[in-house]
Design a protein around this motif. Sequence first.
Motif, PDB file in Angstrom:
ATOM      1  N   LEU A 131      -9.704   6.210   7.248  1.00  0.00           N
ATOM      2  CA  LEU A 131      -9.614   6.404   8.377  1.00  0.00           C
ATOM      3  C   LEU A 131     -11.288   6.971   9.283  1.00  0.00           C
ATOM      4  CD1 LEU A 131      -7.635   8.362  10.964  1.00  0.00           C
ATOM      5  CD2 LEU A 131      -8.353  10.199   9.940  1.00  0.00           C
TER       6      LEU A 131
ATOM      7  N   GLU B 224      -3.666  12.645   9.480  1.00  0.00           N
ATOM      8  CA  GLU B 224      -4.441  11.487   9.127  1.00  0.00           C
ATOM      9  C   GLU B 224      -3.131  11.557   7.621  1.00  0.00           C
ATOM     10  OE1 GLU B 224      -8.153  12.623   7.126  1.00  0.00           O
ATOM     11  OE2 GLU B 224      -8.566  11.251   6.086  1.00  0.00           O
ATOM     12  N   ALA B 225      -2.947  10.029   7.003  1.00  0.00           N
ATOM     13  CA  ALA B 225      -3.051   9.564   5.989  1.00  0.00           C
ATOM     14  C   ALA B 225      -3.898   9.277   5.289  1.00  0.00           C
ATOM     15  CB  ALA B 225      -1.323   8.190   6.428  1.00  0.00           C
TER      16      ALA B 225
ATOM     17  N   PHE C 211      -5.214   5.948  16.155  1.00  0.00           N
ATOM     18  CA  PHE C 211      -6.488   6.213  15.123  1.00  0.00           C
ATOM     19  C   PHE C 211      -6.769   4.836  14.355  1.00  0.00           C
ATOM     20  CE2 PHE C 211      -3.886   9.397  13.219  1.00  0.00           C
ATOM     21  CZ  PHE C 211      -2.811   9.893  13.402  1.00  0.00           C
TER      22      PHE C 211
ATOM     23  N   LEU D  75      -7.049   1.675   3.071  1.00  0.00           N
ATOM     24  CA  LEU D  75      -7.544   1.935   4.311  1.00  0.00           C
ATOM     25  C   LEU D  75      -8.593   3.404   4.242  1.00  0.00           C
ATOM     26  CD1 LEU D  75      -5.330  -0.205   5.132  1.00  0.00           C
ATOM     27  CD2 LEU D  75      -4.665   0.870   6.820  1.00  0.00           C
TER      28      LEU D  75
ATOM     29  N   PHE E 104       0.923  -1.422   0.103  1.00  0.00           N
ATOM     30  CA  PHE E 104      -0.069   0.227   0.137  1.00  0.00           C
ATOM     31  C   PHE E 104       0.886   1.279   0.041  1.00  0.00           C
ATOM     32  CE2 PHE E 104      -4.077  -1.342   0.776  1.00  0.00           C
ATOM     33  CZ  PHE E 104      -4.098  -2.795   1.005  1.00  0.00           C
TER      34      PHE E 104
ATOM     35  N   TYR F  43      -8.457   2.549  11.254  1.00  0.00           N
ATOM     36  CA  TYR F  43      -8.874   2.758   9.765  1.00  0.00           C
ATOM     37  C   TYR F  43      -9.141   0.977   9.427  1.00  0.00           C
ATOM     38  CZ  TYR F  43      -5.191   6.151   9.580  1.00  0.00           C
ATOM     39  OH  TYR F  43      -4.039   7.056   8.740  1.00  0.00           O
TER      40      TYR F  43
ATOM     41  N   LYS G  23      -9.410   9.588  14.908  1.00  0.00           N
ATOM     42  CA  LYS G  23      -8.105   9.901  15.460  1.00  0.00           C
ATOM     43  C   LYS G  23      -8.450  10.479  16.655  1.00  0.00           C
ATOM     44  CE  LYS G  23      -7.988  13.943  12.323  1.00  0.00           C
ATOM     45  NZ  LYS G  23      -7.466  14.649  11.027  1.00  0.00           N
TER      46      LYS G  23
ATOM     47  N   PHE H  46      -4.738   6.164   1.678  1.00  0.00           N
ATOM     48  CA  PHE H  46      -4.412   4.747   1.263  1.00  0.00           C
ATOM     49  C   PHE H  46      -4.406   5.070  -0.217  1.00  0.00           C
ATOM     50  CE2 PHE H  46      -1.829   2.725   4.492  1.00  0.00           C
ATOM     51  CZ  PHE H  46      -2.424   3.784   5.901  1.00  0.00           C
ATOM     52  N   GLY H  47      -3.437   4.690  -0.655  1.00  0.00           N
ATOM     53  CA  GLY H  47      -4.487   4.255  -2.144  1.00  0.00           C
ATOM     54  C   GLY H  47      -5.044   2.961  -1.383  1.00  0.00           C
TER      55      GLY H  47
END
Lengths: 115, 112
Positions: B46, A103-104, B34, B44, A90, B36, B49, A106-107
């Motif tokens: 979110l 916040e991340a 977090f 994933l 990912f 997810y 958080k 994701f693909g």
Amino acid sequence: DAGITQSPRHKVTETGTPVTLRCHQTENHRYMYWYRQDPGHGLRLIHYSYGVKDTDKGEVSDGYSVSRSKTEDFLLTLESATSSQTSVYFCAISQGPGQGSTEAFFGQGTRLTVV
Amino acid sequence: AQSVTQPDIHITVSEGASLELRCNYSYGATPYLFWYVQSPGQGLQLLLKYFSGDTLVQGIKGFEAEFKRSQSSFNLRKPSVHWSDAAEYFCAVGVGNNDMRFGAGTRLTVKP
């Protein structure tokens, strides 16, 4: 949805061959990450980038290299693929100062099988 | 070392029942936490958080989580589960500025 595209989505390769996975973003986020996902391990960080040509190792970097020549692209290379690198990979992006605190996104993931 | 533990690998609940997914972390400083969610074949997303402040945080899709420093926990809850909530759920802790440690995940099955 964040604009993140991973290619290819699926790949089967032979042991010992080099493999490159691509992550492309349209969000202009500074930080980009490569993770691998394996049953029982969750996601583990391989490498990350905090800017063009700026990269660093993550938790499981052995056998992998990365490059980032443009803001939008982050490449992951398996220099000589092994069966232990069979996994789902990912890509993630974040605005920073770093995904530990923001916040991340994701693909969709790349399923890689090494035979 | 920083780590995240999700004690339950797989949980099955009936539609309409309440849900609680457990997460325990080990981290020396004040953590960024977090949750997810991952649907099959997807990346994933979110859910929520926690950085600081109110220890009860609200997220998307009707989920909430409570940070309990004394128990090093950040459990995820939902009062009434829907069939569309079936997925895998990951707890994660932010480590410094550039890393995130994930738990192994909890797979949720929803019975009709």
